[in-house]
Enzyme design. Structure first.
Site, short mmCIF file in Angstrom:
data_model
loop_
_atom_site.label_atom_id
_atom_site.label_comp_id
_atom_site.label_asym_id
_atom_site.label_seq_id
_atom_site.Cartn_x
_atom_site.Cartn_y
_atom_site.Cartn_z
N LYS A 32 4.17 33.24 28.98
CA LYS A 32 4.39 31.93 28.05
C LYS A 32 3.55 30.79 28.81
CE LYS A 32 8.17 29.03 27.76
NZ LYS A 32 7.71 27.54 27.90
N ILE A 65 2.07 14.73 11.62
CA ILE A 65 2.06 14.77 9.87
C ILE A 65 1.39 16.11 9.65
CG2 ILE A 65 1.94 12.42 9.55
CD1 ILE A 65 -1.07 12.55 8.99
N ARG A 181 19.63 34.18 32.83
CA ARG A 181 19.72 34.30 34.31
C ARG A 181 20.23 35.51 34.68
NH1 ARG A 181 17.04 30.88 33.79
NH2 ARG A 181 16.98 28.52 34.56
N ARG A 211 12.10 30.37 36.08
CA ARG A 211 12.55 30.50 37.47
C ARG A 211 13.03 31.75 37.93
NH1 ARG A 211 14.80 24.66 36.53
NH2 ARG A 211 15.20 25.55 34.62
O1 C5P Z 1 13.02 28.39 34.33
P1 C5P Z 1 13.83 28.92 33.19
O2 C5P Z 1 14.19 30.29 32.88
O3 C5P Z 1 14.96 28.09 32.82
O4 C5P Z 1 12.64 28.71 31.96
C1 C5P Z 1 12.86 28.67 30.70
C2 C5P Z 1 11.50 28.19 29.75
O5 C5P Z 1 11.97 28.06 28.56
C3 C5P Z 1 10.96 27.00 30.09
O6 C5P Z 1 9.46 26.97 30.10
C4 C5P Z 1 11.36 25.96 28.95
O7 C5P Z 1 10.49 24.92 28.73
C5 C5P Z 1 11.57 26.89 28.02
N1 C5P Z 1 12.57 26.34 26.88
C6 C5P Z 1 13.88 26.25 27.17
N2 C5P Z 1 14.91 26.01 26.01
C7 C5P Z 1 14.18 25.61 24.89
C8 C5P Z 1 12.97 25.86 24.48
C9 C5P Z 1 12.05 26.16 25.64
O8 C5P Z 1 14.49 26.52 28.14
N3 C5P Z 1 15.06 25.15 23.91
#
Ligand code: C5P
Length: 232
Positions: A32, A65, A181, A211
């Site tokens: 991503k 838009i 997680r 992460r």
């Molecule tokens: O590090 P982590 O696992 O929290 O990353 C989650 C990813 O998903 C990040 O890139 C974050 O911007 C994205 N994301 C999110 N929640 C959303 C949309 C996107 O955590 N609703």
């Protein structure tokens, strides 16, 4: 495309991103690319990662838009990514225009998914700041239904919402779910988290993991663990 783990490459430079991807050697995780990396490096980083053989979810969350989004999507479609996204709050007209822009002359296009309500927005914030006087889950399902009715392929949502989204929008409608997680892992700023195994049980089609993989001591092992818990 079947179930997969999408690795959120939330880095601020090409160097850091490629150094991270180099660790995977022969393996090609689904990547991503979000606003941070795209604004730092532009379309060149998308092309480079694509040329290395990775599938790409380009997470730029368009909202403007309809004409502007249509034209922007036409440009993104030329980058040959696998998934693009936008905010469902941009309305059905905007989503339909986005699909038109994304569709190439030969009829092919990347998958298009919608953000419903960001997971950083809780019900109180939504009601106070956005004056949306409805329960959060009702708003999420309404936006998901709008996205499905506009012809989109799925939504970004919490794994906890995946089952309900499939009930409302159909089994084929994709649920792409961040907030994942490992059991006992560091939660960070995510509020509602599930393990890869639990996300699979709840019916997520793709999990987005940042992460827990990018900050792991051994990112390749962490990615493999995600894949085996979620996909196998
Ligand atoms: O590090 P982590 O696992 O929290 O990353 C989650 C990813 O998903 C990040 O890139 C974050 O911007 C994205 N994301 C999110 N929640 C959303 C949309 C996107 O955590 N609703």
């Amino acid at each position: 495309m079947g179930k997969d783990v999408i690795v959120a490459c939330d880095f601020d430079s090409k160097e850091k991103t490629l150094a991270f991807l180099d660790k995977f050697q022969g393996e090609k995780p689904f990547v991503k690319i979000g606003m941070e990396l795209y604004y730092a490096e532009g379309p060149a980083i998308v092309k480079e990662i694509k040329a290395r053989g990775h599938k790409i979810f380009l997470d730029l969350k368009l909202h403007d838009i309809p004409t502007t989004v249509k034209k922007a999507m036409a440009v993104l479609s030329g980058l040959d990514v696998d998934i693009c996204n936008l905010h469902a709050a941009g309305t059905s007209r905007m989503m339909e225009a986005a699909l038109e822009g994304l569709t190439r002359p030969d009829g092919t296009r990347p998958l298009l998914i919608a953000v419903t309500q960001l997971t950083s927005t809780d019900e109180e914030i939504m009601q106070r700041d956005l004056l949306i006087d409805q329960p959060l889950d009702k708003v999420v399902m309404h936006y998901a239904k709008n996205a499905a009715d506009s012809g989109l392929d799925g939504v970004v949502c919490s794994p906890l919402e995946a089952g309900k989204v499939h009930q409302v929008c159909g089994k084929q409608f994709l649920t792409v779910t961040p907030g994942v997680r490992f059991a006992g892992g560091d939660v960070g700023d995510q509020k509602r988290v599930t393990t890869p195994e639990k996300a699979k049980e709840l019916g997520s089609d793709y999990i987005v993991v940042g992460r827990p993989i990018t900050a792991a001591e051994d990112p390749v092992a962490a990615w493999k663990r995600c894949v085996s818990e979620f996909c196998d």
